[in-house]
Scaffold this active site. Structure first.
Site, PDB file in Angstrom:
ATOM      1  CG  ASN A   6       1.757   4.662  -2.498  1.00  0.00           C
ATOM      2  OD1 ASN A   6       0.772   5.377  -2.542  1.00  0.00           O
ATOM      3  ND2 ASN A   6       2.392   4.390  -1.359  1.00  0.00           N
ATOM      4  CE  LYS A  38      19.957  14.743  -9.665  1.00  0.00           C
ATOM      5  NZ  LYS A  38      19.955  15.741 -10.735  1.00  0.00           N
ATOM      6  N   PRO A  40       8.104  -1.469   9.161  1.00  0.00           N
ATOM      7  CG  PRO A  40       7.829  -0.062  10.999  1.00  0.00           C
ATOM      8  CD  PRO A  40       8.619  -0.229   9.735  1.00  0.00           C
ATOM      9  CG  ASP A  41       1.818  -4.742   8.177  1.00  0.00           C
ATOM     10  OD1 ASP A  41       0.962  -3.947   8.599  1.00  0.00           O
ATOM     11  OD2 ASP A  41       1.598  -5.543   7.251  1.00  0.00           O
ATOM     12  CB  ILE A  42       1.532   0.771  10.787  1.00  0.00           C
ATOM     13  CG1 ILE A  42       2.801   1.390  10.185  1.00  0.00           C
ATOM     14  CG2 ILE A  42       1.037   1.593  11.966  1.00  0.00           C
ATOM     15  CD1 ILE A  42       2.581   2.747   9.519  1.00  0.00           C
ATOM     16  CE  LYS A  55      -2.781  -7.142   1.400  1.00  0.00           C
ATOM     17  NZ  LYS A  55      -2.867  -6.239   0.285  1.00  0.00           N
ATOM     18  CE  LYS A  84      -1.529  -6.304   6.463  1.00  0.00           C
ATOM     19  NZ  LYS A  84      -0.768  -5.163   5.991  1.00  0.00           N
TER      20      LYS A  84
HETATM   21  O1  PMT Z   1      -5.533   7.844  -1.348  1.00  0.00           O
HETATM   22  P1  PMT Z   1      -6.443   7.620  -2.540  1.00  0.00           P
HETATM   23  O2  PMT Z   1      -5.860   8.143  -3.824  1.00  0.00           O
HETATM   24  O3  PMT Z   1      -7.836   8.105  -2.283  1.00  0.00           O
HETATM   25  O4  PMT Z   1      -6.525   6.035  -2.776  1.00  0.00           O
HETATM   26  C1  PMT Z   1      -7.199   5.242  -1.833  1.00  0.00           C
HETATM   27  C2  PMT Z   1      -6.428   3.922  -1.564  1.00  0.00           C
HETATM   28  C3  PMT Z   1      -6.417   3.066  -2.802  1.00  0.00           C
HETATM   29  C4  PMT Z   1      -4.973   4.229  -1.128  1.00  0.00           C
HETATM   30  C5  PMT Z   1      -7.203   3.223  -0.383  1.00  0.00           C
HETATM   31  O5  PMT Z   1      -8.518   2.960  -0.771  1.00  0.00           O
HETATM   32  C6  PMT Z   1      -6.505   1.943   0.034  1.00  0.00           C
HETATM   33  O6  PMT Z   1      -6.745   0.880  -0.504  1.00  0.00           O
HETATM   34  N1  PMT Z   1      -5.613   2.038   1.048  1.00  0.00           N
HETATM   35  C7  PMT Z   1      -4.739   0.927   1.482  1.00  0.00           C
HETATM   36  C8  PMT Z   1      -3.562   0.832   0.569  1.00  0.00           C
HETATM   37  C9  PMT Z   1      -2.607  -0.267   0.970  1.00  0.00           C
HETATM   38  O7  PMT Z   1      -1.484   0.011   1.312  1.00  0.00           O
HETATM   39  O8  PMT Z   1      -3.087  -1.481   0.984  1.00  0.00           O
HETATM   40  P2  PMT Z   1      -2.246  -2.797   1.329  1.00  0.00           P
HETATM   41  O9  PMT Z   1      -3.111  -3.865   0.850  1.00  0.00           O
HETATM   42  O10 PMT Z   1      -0.854  -2.689   0.796  1.00  0.00           O
HETATM   43  O11 PMT Z   1      -2.141  -2.772   2.911  1.00  0.00           O
HETATM   44  C10 PMT Z   1      -3.136  -3.367   3.724  1.00  0.00           C
HETATM   45  C11 PMT Z   1      -3.337  -2.573   4.989  1.00  0.00           C
HETATM   46  O12 PMT Z   1      -2.141  -2.595   5.778  1.00  0.00           O
HETATM   47  C12 PMT Z   1      -3.679  -1.109   4.775  1.00  0.00           C
HETATM   48  O13 PMT Z   1      -4.618  -0.744   5.738  1.00  0.00           O
HETATM   49  C13 PMT Z   1      -2.347  -0.400   5.009  1.00  0.00           C
HETATM   50  O14 PMT Z   1      -2.536   0.912   5.526  1.00  0.00           O
HETATM   51  C14 PMT Z   1      -1.708  -1.289   6.060  1.00  0.00           C
HETATM   52  N2  PMT Z   1      -0.229  -1.301   6.012  1.00  0.00           N
HETATM   53  C15 PMT Z   1       0.429  -1.779   4.930  1.00  0.00           C
HETATM   54  C16 PMT Z   1       1.807  -1.834   4.934  1.00  0.00           C
HETATM   55  C17 PMT Z   1       2.512  -1.352   6.056  1.00  0.00           C
HETATM   56  N3  PMT Z   1       3.833  -1.377   6.102  1.00  0.00           N
HETATM   57  N4  PMT Z   1       1.835  -0.880   7.116  1.00  0.00           N
HETATM   58  C18 PMT Z   1       0.485  -0.844   7.115  1.00  0.00           C
HETATM   59  O15 PMT Z   1      -0.134  -0.398   8.091  1.00  0.00           O
END
Ligand code: PMT
Length: 401
Positions: free
Chosen positions: A209, A288, A304-306, A336, A340
């Site tokens: 991403n 590859k 896993p969703d950490i 969320k 969470k």
């Molecule tokens: O890194 P930069 O270029 O500075 O960009 C910053 C950012 C946009 C990445 C940052 O500001 C941000 O929004 N980070 C969270 C990105 C994200 O994955 O969001 P989400 O809405 O998909 O997830 C929600 C939360 O769950 C997040 O805290 C994520 O870390 C956590 N998560 C999600 C999926 C997963 N499998 N495990 C997690 O812990």
């Protein structure tokens, strides 16, 4: 404020070097333990004997001279000082610091130290405004080097302009402000995640991403500034590690999960700024993958969703999540926050210019489980990190009431 603080004063070759004698004298009068490192250029402007007499300590100039105490001197000095200040800092030392060049005693100590570094630039105003110098200063700022001044006025070259070294008293005040800074998270342990995980498909490709890691690194820096012992678990990025942060590099969501879980029980605060892949390829192709012209289907399995896992097991910890959204920011972020079980959620609409992935700035809304929200204007990611830390401190204070 400065009593017993071990301070390295770096002096480089500019006419303002004579003011460094006053700076060293004032620091010593305030009870600081001062070590002086001079460049050869600086010794053309002021005699090392002057600094040695004022500081009461040997002056370091040559890299390879007979050691003054038996030790690898540039390393022991780098490790033992509480702060380093370069005054005057010429355009040359700023360029060397920005480029990571270590070709004499002072530049080597500055590269080796983990102590905070302050610089007081002093040079001709054209040199100061040269884009090269301005870019170098910007690089140093981004690496948390504090820039003091420069002042404006009549310059030694005979023309007025900015580029005069700040007066020794102003430099002392900047150092005092640093040591006086409140460290509201002193004694607390924090873990931050940053960057975008990479989920390998084969030895050359991965699903990823757009996260650069900037947001998470800025949060880690703000936590360290506030005194927290901080671990940063980061997905691949080329960003430099903020001073004082312990960095753990990972690649995949599973690796991030393992590291976070291994450390979580010792943490007072966990901030999940990483963009974690929700899915990974079910199969990793050892070689590859070759194209054969037909459609390719890749089967994905959930990671896993950490954050959600942390939300289930947390006890006294403060858990902060981020939400990266492209529509219905608040509605999705609120969902969320609840799912969470976090204590605070930072929502950003990653489609807005100046916000989200890769940008040096962000535009965020803080959401809290009691329903209140704080909209912040566009600001640097470090400032977002600092605001976040303010809220963490407030939550901790409320809990201890
Ligand atoms: O890194 P930069 O270029 O500075 O960009 C910053 C950012 C946009 C990445 C940052 O500001 C941000 O929004 N980070 C969270 C990105 C994200 O994955 O969001 P989400 O809405 O998909 O997830 C929600 C939360 O769950 C997040 O805290 C994520 O870390 C956590 N998560 C999600 C999926 C997963 N499998 N495990 C997690 O812990």
């Amino acid at each position: 404020m400065l009593k017993d603080k071990k301070i390295l004063v770096g002096i480089t070759g500019g006419i303002a070097a004579y003011k460094a004698a006053d700076l060293v004298s004032r620091l010593c009068k305030q009870g600081a333990i001062v070590y002086v490192a001079m460049t050869k250029g600086a010794t053309e402007f002021i005699a090392p004997l002057t600094l040695r007499t004022l500081s009461g300590n040997p002056v370091y100039i040559e890299m390879f001279e007979e050691p003054k105490v038996w030790n690898v001197e540039h390393i022991s000095l780098a490790e033992n000082v509480d702060l380093a200040v370069v005054a005057p800092a010429t355009a040359n030392i700023l360029a060397k610091m920005a480029a990571g060049i270590a070709d004499d005693f002072l530049s080597t100590v500055l590269l080796a130290t983990k102590a905070p570094i302050f610089v007081a630039p002093a040079m001709n105003h054209n040199m100061y405004h040269n884009p090269a110098t301005q870019e170098n200063l910007q690089v140093l700022k981004e690496r948390s080097v504090e820039i003091i001044g420069p002042g404006t006025g009549f310059q030694a070259c005979g023309t007025p302009g900015d580029g005069r070294m700040s007066e020794p008293q102003e430099i002392i005040e900047a150092l005092e402000r640093y040591f006086a800074q409140e460290k509201p998270l002193q004694g607390k342990r924090a873990l931050v995640t940053a960057g975008g995980t990479q989920e390998p498909l084969d030895p050359v490709r991965y699903l990823g991403n757009r996260s650069s890691g900037k947001m998470g690194f800025a949060v880690a820096q703000a936590l360290v500034e506030a005194g927290a012992e901080t671990i940063l678990v980061t997905a691949p990025t080329t960003l430099p590690t903020p001073k004082g942060v312990k960095r753990i590099d990972v690649t995949t969501a599973m690796e991030m999960y393992e590291e976070v879980m291994a450390h979580q029980s010792n943490m007072d605060v966990i901030v999940k700024a990483a963009a974690v892949a929700d899915y990974r390829p079910k199969v990793f192709a050892e070689q590859k993958m070759k194209k054969d012209g037909s459609e390719l289907q890749i089967q994905l399995v959930p990671n896993p969703d950490i954050l959600a896992e942390l939300g289930k097991i947390k006890k006294k910890q403060i858990l902060v999540g981020f939400a990266a959204e492209t529509e219905n920011l608040i509605k999705h972020a609120e969902g969320k926050m609840q799912r969470k079980n976090v204590d605070m959620l930072v929502a950003n609409d990653v489609t807005k210019p100046g916000a989200g992935f890769g940008s040096p700035t962000n535009i965020v809304t803080f959401l809290f489980p009691d329903g209140h929200k704080i909209d912040l204007p566009q600001m640097s990611k470090l400032d977002v990190g600092r605001k976040l830390v303010e809220k963490i401190v407030e939550i901790l204070e409320k809990r201890s009431e």
